[in-house]
Design a protein around this motif. Structure first.
Motif, PDB file in Angstrom:
ATOM      1  N   ARG A   1       0.941   2.183 -10.059  1.00  0.00           N
ATOM      2  CA  ARG A   1      -0.170   2.934 -10.649  1.00  0.00           C
ATOM      3  C   ARG A   1       0.309   4.205 -11.353  1.00  0.00           C
ATOM      4  N   GLU A   2       1.105   5.006 -10.664  1.00  0.00           N
ATOM      5  CA  GLU A   2       1.518   6.286 -11.264  1.00  0.00           C
ATOM      6  C   GLU A   2       2.439   6.069 -12.464  1.00  0.00           C
TER       7      GLU A   2
ATOM      8  N   ARG B   1       0.811  -1.227   0.000  1.00  0.00           N
ATOM      9  CA  ARG B   1       0.000   0.000   0.000  1.00  0.00           C
ATOM     10  C   ARG B   1       0.843   1.276   0.000  1.00  0.00           C
ATOM     11  N   ASN B   2       1.967   1.263   0.718  1.00  0.00           N
ATOM     12  CA  ASN B   2       2.796   2.473   0.809  1.00  0.00           C
ATOM     13  C   ASN B   2       3.695   2.694  -0.400  1.00  0.00           C
TER      14      ASN B   2
ATOM     15  N   TYR C   1       2.049  -0.485  -4.813  1.00  0.00           N
ATOM     16  CA  TYR C   1       0.837  -0.092  -5.538  1.00  0.00           C
ATOM     17  C   TYR C   1       0.892   1.351  -6.038  1.00  0.00           C
ATOM     18  N   PRO C   2       1.260   2.339  -5.191  1.00  0.00           N
ATOM     19  CA  PRO C   2       1.269   3.718  -5.708  1.00  0.00           C
ATOM     20  C   PRO C   2       2.270   3.930  -6.844  1.00  0.00           C
ATOM     21  N   ARG C   3       3.467   3.340  -6.736  1.00  0.00           N
ATOM     22  CA  ARG C   3       4.459   3.521  -7.810  1.00  0.00           C
ATOM     23  C   ARG C   3       3.986   2.804  -9.076  1.00  0.00           C
TER      24      ARG C   3
END
Length: 194
Positions: free
Chosen positions: A30-31, A22-23, A26-28
């Motif tokens: 997605r972006e 989550r930290n 996933y964010p990397r």
């Protein structure tokens, strides 16, 4: 039809893997995918199931409608019934479409290593995996370190490969197999019976 480009599978009861996913992962993912493609990227992560939603059914349907599976591998991943059901489901799909053949040389499982690949089962060792264990610190402030730039660069390489794989995924089939996880039985009581 497909709804998700990626389904992220990970051992949910781990104290570190879900936090790292989550930290950081996933964010990397997605972006970086959003920056690389001209379509709206859809990634399934189990925390997208709304409170009160029927989690097992929604997760199974998301897996059926996902193009590829990214298992975040740790030794306990391979002992988790849900994780193994997700892996086996995509493995069966690969068998149906003839992965690794001249007609379709692609693959539908893109495993990343979170920790300790030495203790993975033999079937997992038969797949080439992308190791991210150098960057497996789950803490949010890890993003503020110089080392995190290396993680970002490695994720760029991951995303380039994923975009290529996604572009080769076969047509969606409503009959894609989805394995069921065995029901979790309660642990026996440690109290003596009278």
């Amino acid at each position: 039809m497909y709804e998700y480009h990626v389904f992220i599978s990970y051992q949910r009861s781990s104290p570190t893997v879900p936090v790292w996913v989550r930290n950081h992962f996933y964010p990397r993912l997605r972006e970086l995918m959003d920056d690389l493609v001209d379509y709206d990227v859809k990634i399934f992560l189990d925390d997208q199931v709304p409170v009160g939603g029927e989690w097992p059914e929604l997760a199974r349907e998301a897996l059926r409608r996902a193009r590829i599976l990214i298992p975040v591998c740790s030794p306990k991943y391979f002992n988790d019934e849900w994780c193994m059901a997700e892996w086996r489901s995509m493995e069966k799909r690969e068998a149906l479409v003839g992965t690794g053949t001249r007609e379709w040389p692609g693959r539908l499982i893109y495993p990343v290593i979170f920790s300790d690949s030495k203790n993975f089962p033999e079937f997992a060792h038969q797949r080439r995996m992308r190791s991210l264990k150098t960057w497996n610190l789950p803490y949010p402030h890890y993003q503020n370190t110089a080392e995190y730039i290396d993680f970002h660069r490695e994720m760029e390489r991951v995303v380039e490969e994923l975009v290529e794989i996604i572009s080769q995924v076969p047509e969606w089939c409503s009959e894609w197999p989805v394995e069921e996880a065995a029901p979790v039985l309660p642990k026996p009581s440690k109290l003596p019976r009278f």
